[in-house]
Design a protein around this motif. Structure first.
Motif, PDB file in Angstrom:
ATOM      1  N   ARG A  70       0.854  -1.200  -0.014  1.00 33.59           N
ATOM      2  CA  ARG A  70      -0.037  -0.030   0.058  1.00 33.59           C
ATOM      3  C   ARG A  70       0.956   1.341  -0.018  1.00 33.59           C
ATOM      4  O   ARG A  70       0.285   2.442   0.056  1.00 33.59           O
ATOM      5  N   THR A  71       2.025   0.918   0.054  1.00 32.99           N
ATOM      6  CA  THR A  71       2.894   2.230   0.058  1.00 32.99           C
ATOM      7  C   THR A  71       4.272   2.165  -0.690  1.00 32.99           C
ATOM      8  O   THR A  71       4.486   1.039  -0.962  1.00 32.99           O
ATOM      9  N   LEU A  72       4.760   3.467  -1.326  1.00 34.24           N
ATOM     10  CA  LEU A  72       5.759   3.029  -2.322  1.00 34.24           C
ATOM     11  C   LEU A  72       6.863   4.415  -2.074  1.00 34.24           C
ATOM     12  O   LEU A  72       6.082   5.363  -2.090  1.00 34.24           O
ATOM     13  N   ALA A  73       8.048   4.232  -1.737  1.00 33.34           N
ATOM     14  CA  ALA A  73       8.793   5.509  -1.687  1.00 33.34           C
ATOM     15  C   ALA A  73      10.205   5.169  -2.519  1.00 33.34           C
ATOM     16  O   ALA A  73      10.524   3.952  -2.634  1.00 33.34           O
ATOM     17  N   GLN A  74      11.001   6.235  -2.721  1.00 37.48           N
ATOM     18  CA  GLN A  74      12.318   5.863  -3.184  1.00 37.48           C
ATOM     19  C   GLN A  74      13.356   6.914  -2.857  1.00 37.48           C
ATOM     20  O   GLN A  74      13.134   7.986  -2.208  1.00 37.48           O
ATOM     21  N   ASN A  75      14.799   6.682  -2.872  1.00 35.85           N
ATOM     22  CA  ASN A  75      15.595   7.903  -2.731  1.00 35.85           C
ATOM     23  C   ASN A  75      16.424   7.331  -3.820  1.00 35.85           C
ATOM     24  O   ASN A  75      16.250   6.816  -4.802  1.00 35.85           O
ATOM     25  N   LYS A  76      17.765   8.146  -3.781  1.00 40.67           N
ATOM     26  CA  LYS A  76      18.654   7.881  -5.072  1.00 40.67           C
ATOM     27  C   LYS A  76      19.027   6.573  -5.208  1.00 40.67           C
ATOM     28  O   LYS A  76      19.660   6.133  -6.158  1.00 40.67           O
ATOM     29  N   ASP A  77      19.005   5.858  -4.250  1.00 41.84           N
ATOM     30  CA  ASP A  77      19.632   4.420  -4.289  1.00 41.84           C
ATOM     31  C   ASP A  77      18.755   3.166  -4.092  1.00 41.84           C
ATOM     32  O   ASP A  77      18.950   2.341  -4.750  1.00 41.84           O
ATOM     33  N   ALA A  78      17.504   3.387  -3.810  1.00 37.89           N
ATOM     34  CA  ALA A  78      16.571   2.374  -3.702  1.00 37.89           C
ATOM     35  C   ALA A  78      15.002   2.484  -3.852  1.00 37.89           C
ATOM     36  O   ALA A  78      14.755   3.799  -3.380  1.00 37.89           O
ATOM     37  N   PHE A  79      14.190   1.443  -3.867  1.00 37.53           N
ATOM     38  CA  PHE A  79      12.899   1.743  -3.792  1.00 37.53           C
ATOM     39  C   PHE A  79      12.341   0.995  -2.539  1.00 37.53           C
ATOM     40  O   PHE A  79      13.214  -0.046  -2.222  1.00 37.53           O
ATOM     41  N   TYR A  80      11.387   1.425  -1.855  1.00 38.39           N
ATOM     42  CA  TYR A  80      10.773   0.836  -0.702  1.00 38.39           C
ATOM     43  C   TYR A  80       9.322   0.585  -0.829  1.00 38.39           C
ATOM     44  O   TYR A  80       8.696   1.430  -1.364  1.00 38.39           O
ATOM     45  N   ALA A  81       8.908  -0.571  -0.194  1.00 38.35           N
ATOM     46  CA  ALA A  81       7.601  -0.876  -0.310  1.00 38.35           C
ATOM     47  C   ALA A  81       7.192  -1.513   1.069  1.00 38.35           C
ATOM     48  O   ALA A  81       8.174  -2.341   1.552  1.00 38.35           O
ATOM     49  N   ILE A  82       5.953  -1.418   1.621  1.00 36.23           N
ATOM     50  CA  ILE A  82       5.462  -1.882   2.781  1.00 36.23           C
ATOM     51  C   ILE A  82       4.081  -2.481   2.621  1.00 36.23           C
ATOM     52  O   ILE A  82       3.073  -1.779   1.919  1.00 36.23           O
ATOM     53  N   ASN A  83       3.975  -3.657   2.998  1.00 37.65           N
ATOM     54  CA  ASN A  83       2.560  -4.238   2.924  1.00 37.65           C
ATOM     55  C   ASN A  83       1.573  -4.113   4.251  1.00 37.65           C
ATOM     56  O   ASN A  83       2.306  -3.196   5.203  1.00 37.65           O
ATOM     57  N   ILE A  84       0.412  -4.414   4.132  1.00 37.40           N
ATOM     58  CA  ILE A  84      -0.373  -4.158   5.192  1.00 37.40           C
ATOM     59  C   ILE A  84      -0.884  -5.131   6.114  1.00 37.40           C
ATOM     60  O   ILE A  84      -1.461  -5.149   7.231  1.00 37.40           O
TER      61      ILE A  84
END
Length: 92
Positions: A70-84
């Motif tokens: 349900r969420t997605l974010a990134q910085n210059k090095d990686a993407f991040y995802a978190i489930n519910i």
């Protein structure tokens, strides 16, 4: 009155609509980065569609479990995802 005028002034007419991803997924998070639409959603799916050439696509399953991201974010090095689900998974 003002809200109606504002809607008329700022509304746009859609000339055409093109499907750029056809998959059995419920996308719950999107992020625009590097001329790509990155997404995550149901069944542990994560991927992107290139906006310059929508034939350039990639999708992976982040887990063999059917996690619901349900969420997605990134910085210059990686993407991040978190489930519910419980327990939550934070994936990089």
């Amino acid at each position: 009155m003002f809200s109606t005028v504002g809607l008329l002034i700022f509304s746009q007419k859609i000339e055409s609509f093109e499907t750029i991803l056809n998959d059995k997924i419920s996308i719950r998070a999107i992020e625009l980065y590097d001329n790509k639409v990155w997404y995550s959603g149901t069944d542990s799916k994560f991927g992107f569609v290139d906006l310059k050439n929508n034939k350039t696509q990639k999708q992976i399953k982040l887990s063999e479990k059917k996690l619901q991201f349900r969420t997605l974010a990134q910085n210059k090095d990686a993407f991040y995802a978190i489930n519910i689900e419980s327990p939550a998974h934070f994936l990089e």
